[in-house]
Design a protein around this motif. Structure first.
Motif, mmCIF file in Angstrom:
data_model
loop_
_atom_site.group_PDB
_atom_site.id
_atom_site.type_symbol
_atom_site.label_atom_id
_atom_site.label_comp_id
_atom_site.label_asym_id
_atom_site.label_seq_id
_atom_site.Cartn_x
_atom_site.Cartn_y
_atom_site.Cartn_z
ATOM 1 N N MET A 137 0.796 -1.224 0.000
ATOM 2 C CA MET A 137 0.000 0.000 0.000
ATOM 3 C C MET A 137 0.827 1.271 0.000
ATOM 4 S SD MET A 137 -2.960 -0.852 -0.333
ATOM 5 C CE MET A 137 -3.559 -2.480 -0.556
ATOM 6 N N SER A 139 3.371 4.168 -1.812
ATOM 7 C CA SER A 139 3.405 4.812 -3.128
ATOM 8 C C SER A 139 4.820 5.068 -3.607
ATOM 9 C CB SER A 139 2.628 6.129 -3.081
ATOM 10 O OG SER A 139 3.212 6.984 -2.124
ATOM 11 N N TYR A 144 3.096 -0.964 -4.376
ATOM 12 C CA TYR A 144 2.086 -1.421 -5.309
ATOM 13 C C TYR A 144 0.722 -0.757 -5.190
ATOM 14 C CZ TYR A 144 5.483 -5.037 -6.130
ATOM 15 O OH TYR A 144 6.625 -5.696 -6.451
ATOM 16 N N ILE A 145 0.609 0.455 -4.728
ATOM 17 C CA ILE A 145 -0.714 1.069 -4.623
ATOM 18 C C ILE A 145 -1.303 1.390 -5.994
ATOM 19 C CG2 ILE A 145 0.066 3.448 -4.374
ATOM 20 C CD1 ILE A 145 -2.851 1.917 -2.502
ATOM 21 N N LEU A 146 -0.478 1.836 -6.942
ATOM 22 C CA LEU A 146 -0.991 2.172 -8.271
ATOM 23 C C LEU A 146 -1.489 0.929 -9.023
ATOM 24 C CD1 LEU A 146 -1.541 4.355 -10.359
ATOM 25 C CD2 LEU A 146 0.773 4.006 -11.222
ATOM 26 N N PHE A 148 -2.591 -1.777 -7.754
ATOM 27 C CA PHE A 148 -3.771 -2.220 -7.016
ATOM 28 C C PHE A 148 -5.004 -1.424 -7.443
ATOM 29 C CE2 PHE A 148 -6.543 -1.880 -3.296
ATOM 30 C CZ PHE A 148 -6.781 -3.225 -3.045
ATOM 31 N N GLU A 149 -4.863 -0.128 -7.571
ATOM 32 C CA GLU A 149 -5.985 0.715 -7.990
ATOM 33 C C GLU A 149 -6.364 0.462 -9.447
ATOM 34 O OE1 GLU A 149 -7.931 2.605 -6.181
ATOM 35 O OE2 GLU A 149 -6.801 2.073 -4.394
ATOM 36 N N VAL A 150 -5.378 0.244 -10.312
ATOM 37 C CA VAL A 150 -5.663 -0.039 -11.726
ATOM 38 C C VAL A 150 -6.437 -1.344 -11.856
ATOM 39 C CG1 VAL A 150 -4.576 -0.615 -13.931
ATOM 40 C CG2 VAL A 150 -3.740 1.314 -12.601
ATOM 41 N N SER A 152 -8.382 -2.685 -9.592
ATOM 42 C CA SER A 152 -9.742 -2.497 -9.079
ATOM 43 C C SER A 152 -10.623 -1.779 -10.105
ATOM 44 C CB SER A 152 -9.715 -1.722 -7.757
ATOM 45 O OG SER A 152 -9.277 -0.402 -7.974
ATOM 46 N N ILE A 153 -10.076 -0.826 -10.842
ATOM 47 C CA ILE A 153 -10.840 -0.146 -11.895
ATOM 48 C C ILE A 153 -11.146 -1.122 -13.034
ATOM 49 C CG2 ILE A 153 -10.712 1.666 -13.658
ATOM 50 C CD1 ILE A 153 -9.201 3.342 -11.569
#
Length: 169
Positions: A137, A139, A144-146, A148-150, A152-153
């Motif tokens: 989590m 940045s 790996y936060i980016l 992870f968000e990609v 999820s989208i």
């Protein structure tokens, strides 16, 4: 080479995963294919648990075997008719697939036999969960936060797309 319980468990899991993955690809029923994929993901979690990576094994069961397969089954049931079957493959496509699989096997064997692998100093166990959480989590670099968000989208877009396809019917 000593035959130990770890080796026997690994071989059983490996055979189970290979058979399940072959069945997932060759079955004509789409829902059965998703079920066989679930078995492959369970086998992968078993190997993680065997390596004493309990955190990765739990994530494998929760995220992949739980969430992703539910999403697949939800999408399949939402978009396919009752008893949909995959169409039969033409001989040319079957031949091309077998040729590609054979070429991949030859390349993997060539690389494995050509290189000499030095023994690693692998220690069973895992990092503390706090360290893993900060790496996942964060940045900063190698965090790996980016991604992870990609992802999820991407999953949200798949769900919306499945609903839109189902509503057109």
């Amino acid at each position: 080479m000593d035959i130990t319980l770890n080796l026997i468990v690994f071989l059983v899991l490996a055979v189970f995963m290979v058979v399940s993955s072959i069945l997932a690809v060759t079955t004509t029923r789409i829902l059965r294919s998703a079920t066989y994929l679930l078995f492959v993901l369970f086998g992968t979690a078993g190997i993680y648990f065997q390596l004493n990576y309990s955190f990765l094994g739990a994530i494998q069961l929760l995220i992949y075997a739980g969430g992703i397969i539910v999403l697949y089954v939800f999408s399949i049931l939402l978009t396919s008719g009752q008893g949909d079957k995959a169409e039969k493959l033409k001989r040319s496509r079957m031949f091309a697939g077998l040729l590609t699989a054979g070429a991949g096997l030859v390349i993997c064997l060539f690389i494995t036999l050509k290189n000499t692998f030095v023994p690693s100093h692998f220690e069973h166990g895992e990092l503390p969960v706090r360290t893993i959480g900060h790496a996942l989590m964060g940045s900063g670099k190698y965090q790996y936060i980016l991604p992870f968000e990609v992802i999820s989208i991407l999953l949200l877009a798949c769900i919306v797309g499945g609903i839109l396809i189902a509503r057109k019917r």
